[in-house]
Design a protein around this motif. Structure first.
Motif, mmCIF file in Angstrom:
data_model
loop_
_atom_site.group_PDB
_atom_site.id
_atom_site.type_symbol
_atom_site.label_atom_id
_atom_site.label_comp_id
_atom_site.label_asym_id
_atom_site.label_seq_id
_atom_site.Cartn_x
_atom_site.Cartn_y
_atom_site.Cartn_z
ATOM 1 N N GLY A 45 1.261 13.499 -2.385
ATOM 2 C CA GLY A 45 2.012 13.667 -1.140
ATOM 3 C C GLY A 45 1.861 12.443 -0.269
ATOM 4 O O GLY A 45 1.179 11.481 -0.612
ATOM 5 N N LEU A 46 2.480 12.503 0.866
ATOM 6 C CA LEU A 46 2.453 11.396 1.807
ATOM 7 C C LEU A 46 1.085 11.295 2.478
ATOM 8 O O LEU A 46 0.541 12.299 2.944
ATOM 9 C CB LEU A 46 3.540 11.620 2.869
ATOM 10 C CG LEU A 46 3.708 10.561 3.926
ATOM 11 C CD1 LEU A 46 4.226 9.262 3.306
ATOM 12 C CD2 LEU A 46 4.682 11.047 5.000
ATOM 13 N N TYR A 47 0.532 10.088 2.538
ATOM 14 C CA TYR A 47 -0.751 9.871 3.214
ATOM 15 C C TYR A 47 -0.550 9.772 4.712
ATOM 16 O O TYR A 47 -1.148 10.527 5.480
ATOM 17 C CB TYR A 47 -1.431 8.629 2.643
ATOM 18 C CG TYR A 47 -2.664 8.168 3.378
ATOM 19 C CD1 TYR A 47 -3.524 9.053 4.014
ATOM 20 C CD2 TYR A 47 -2.985 6.825 3.423
ATOM 21 C CE1 TYR A 47 -4.656 8.612 4.683
ATOM 22 C CE2 TYR A 47 -4.112 6.373 4.080
ATOM 23 C CZ TYR A 47 -4.941 7.271 4.707
ATOM 24 O OH TYR A 47 -6.050 6.822 5.370
ATOM 25 N N HIS A 48 0.292 8.827 5.169
ATOM 26 C CA HIS A 48 0.555 8.734 6.604
ATOM 27 C C HIS A 48 1.806 7.904 6.875
ATOM 28 O O HIS A 48 2.283 7.189 6.003
ATOM 29 C CB HIS A 48 -0.642 8.154 7.368
ATOM 30 C CG HIS A 48 -0.928 6.716 7.116
ATOM 31 N ND1 HIS A 48 -1.917 6.285 6.274
ATOM 32 C CD2 HIS A 48 -0.358 5.584 7.608
ATOM 33 C CE1 HIS A 48 -1.949 4.961 6.251
ATOM 34 N NE2 HIS A 48 -0.999 4.504 7.052
ATOM 35 N N LEU A 49 2.296 8.035 8.091
ATOM 36 C CA LEU A 49 3.357 7.197 8.627
ATOM 37 C C LEU A 49 2.710 6.259 9.627
ATOM 38 O O LEU A 49 1.677 6.595 10.203
ATOM 39 C CB LEU A 49 4.404 8.045 9.353
ATOM 40 C CG LEU A 49 5.091 9.121 8.535
ATOM 41 C CD1 LEU A 49 5.898 10.035 9.438
ATOM 42 C CD2 LEU A 49 5.975 8.486 7.484
ATOM 43 N N ALA A 50 3.322 5.102 9.860
ATOM 44 C CA ALA A 50 2.781 4.167 10.847
ATOM 45 C C ALA A 50 3.850 3.849 11.876
ATOM 46 O O ALA A 50 4.965 3.476 11.517
ATOM 47 C CB ALA A 50 2.300 2.884 10.163
ATOM 48 N N LEU B 63 -1.938 16.449 9.866
ATOM 49 C CA LEU B 63 -1.153 15.392 9.230
ATOM 50 C C LEU B 63 -1.535 14.052 9.855
ATOM 51 O O LEU B 63 -1.546 13.904 11.075
ATOM 52 C CB LEU B 63 0.337 15.661 9.402
ATOM 53 C CG LEU B 63 0.822 16.975 8.789
ATOM 54 C CD1 LEU B 63 2.268 17.238 9.157
ATOM 55 C CD2 LEU B 63 0.624 16.978 7.281
ATOM 56 N N GLU B 64 -1.870 13.102 9.008
ATOM 57 C CA GLU B 64 -2.368 11.819 9.504
ATOM 58 C C GLU B 64 -1.232 10.853 9.790
ATOM 59 O O GLU B 64 -0.197 10.860 9.132
ATOM 60 C CB GLU B 64 -3.335 11.202 8.491
ATOM 61 C CG GLU B 64 -4.098 10.016 9.065
ATOM 62 C CD GLU B 64 -5.338 9.646 8.282
ATOM 63 O OE1 GLU B 64 -5.725 8.467 8.340
ATOM 64 O OE2 GLU B 64 -5.927 10.521 7.622
ATOM 65 N N PHE B 65 -1.449 10.019 10.805
ATOM 66 C CA PHE B 65 -0.509 8.970 11.168
ATOM 67 C C PHE B 65 -1.294 7.761 11.630
ATOM 68 O O PHE B 65 -2.480 7.835 11.915
ATOM 69 C CB PHE B 65 0.461 9.442 12.274
ATOM 70 C CG PHE B 65 -0.234 9.900 13.519
ATOM 71 C CD1 PHE B 65 -0.567 9.003 14.522
ATOM 72 C CD2 PHE B 65 -0.564 11.235 13.681
ATOM 73 C CE1 PHE B 65 -1.229 9.423 15.665
ATOM 74 C CE2 PHE B 65 -1.227 11.661 14.816
ATOM 75 C CZ PHE B 65 -1.557 10.761 15.812
ATOM 76 N N GLU B 66 -0.604 6.635 11.689
ATOM 77 C CA GLU B 66 -1.195 5.382 12.136
ATOM 78 C C GLU B 66 -0.349 4.855 13.291
ATOM 79 O O GLU B 66 0.868 5.000 13.307
ATOM 80 C CB GLU B 66 -1.181 4.378 10.980
ATOM 81 C CG GLU B 66 -1.761 3.023 11.285
ATOM 82 C CD GLU B 66 -1.727 2.095 10.071
ATOM 83 O OE1 GLU B 66 -2.195 0.949 10.213
ATOM 84 O OE2 GLU B 66 -1.235 2.487 9.000
#
Length: 173
Positions: free
Chosen positions: A76-81, A123-126
């Motif tokens: 799956g998706l790790y994060h968006l920045a 859910l992680e983001f940067e």
């Protein structure tokens, strides 16, 4: 013609009200009125200063939703920045994320200065500031080979708290 930027992301969330409040109050997104009539389980948001129709869509799937297993038990998706213009803005977001118990890390990648956060669903983001092209030197380029903790005070002193990031890279000159 190739892809040249991310226009928007859409996330499935457990509780729309909780996620909407987080992205609005902590990250400064504003809601845009574009959810389909009669569909209360969606919200669309625009990032501060964005020219996109929307940058983030949120779709509620209900409080019964389990946590994402991406990266732990599933792909799956790790994060968006998301990018900010200045180190002062990055610093403000670090304070807001910490106050919301959502700041999970910081990194100095040499050419980028990053905060990592988690939203109410985990859910992680940067959030990132990019060193402008005209300030990329051997030291910054060499530092891409390792990840260090971010020292915002040092980076503000080096680059300037109000220096616009990404110029010549993600922002046209």
């Amino acid at each position: 013609m190739g892809i040249h930027r991310l226009n928007h992301a859409v996330l499935f969330v457990a509780r729309l009200d909780r996620s909407l409040a987080f992205y609005r109050d902590v990250l400064g997104f504003t809601a845009v009125p574009m959810a389909p009539d009669g569909f209360a389980g969606a919200a669309f948001l625009q990032a501060p200063g964005s020219t996109n129709d929307h940058d983030l869509g949120l779709f509620e799937i209900g409080a019964h939703a389990g946590p994402s297993g991406a990266g732990r038990s599933t792909v799956g998706l790790y994060h968006l920045a998301w990018e900010v213009d200045t180190l002062d803005e990055l610093d403000l977001l670090a304070t807001r994320l910490a106050a919301a118990s959502a700041l999970v890390g910081t990194s100095d990648h040499g050419t980028t200065k990053s905060l990592y956060g988690k939203d109410p669903d985990g859910l992680e983001f940067e959030v990132v500031w990019l060193v402008p092209a005209d300030q990329l030197d051997e030291q910054a380029l060499a530092a891409r080979k390792r990840i260090r903790p971010l020292d915002l005070a040092r980076e503000k002193q080096r680059y300037g708290a109000q220096t616009r990031g990404g110029v010549g890279i993600s922002v046209p000159v």
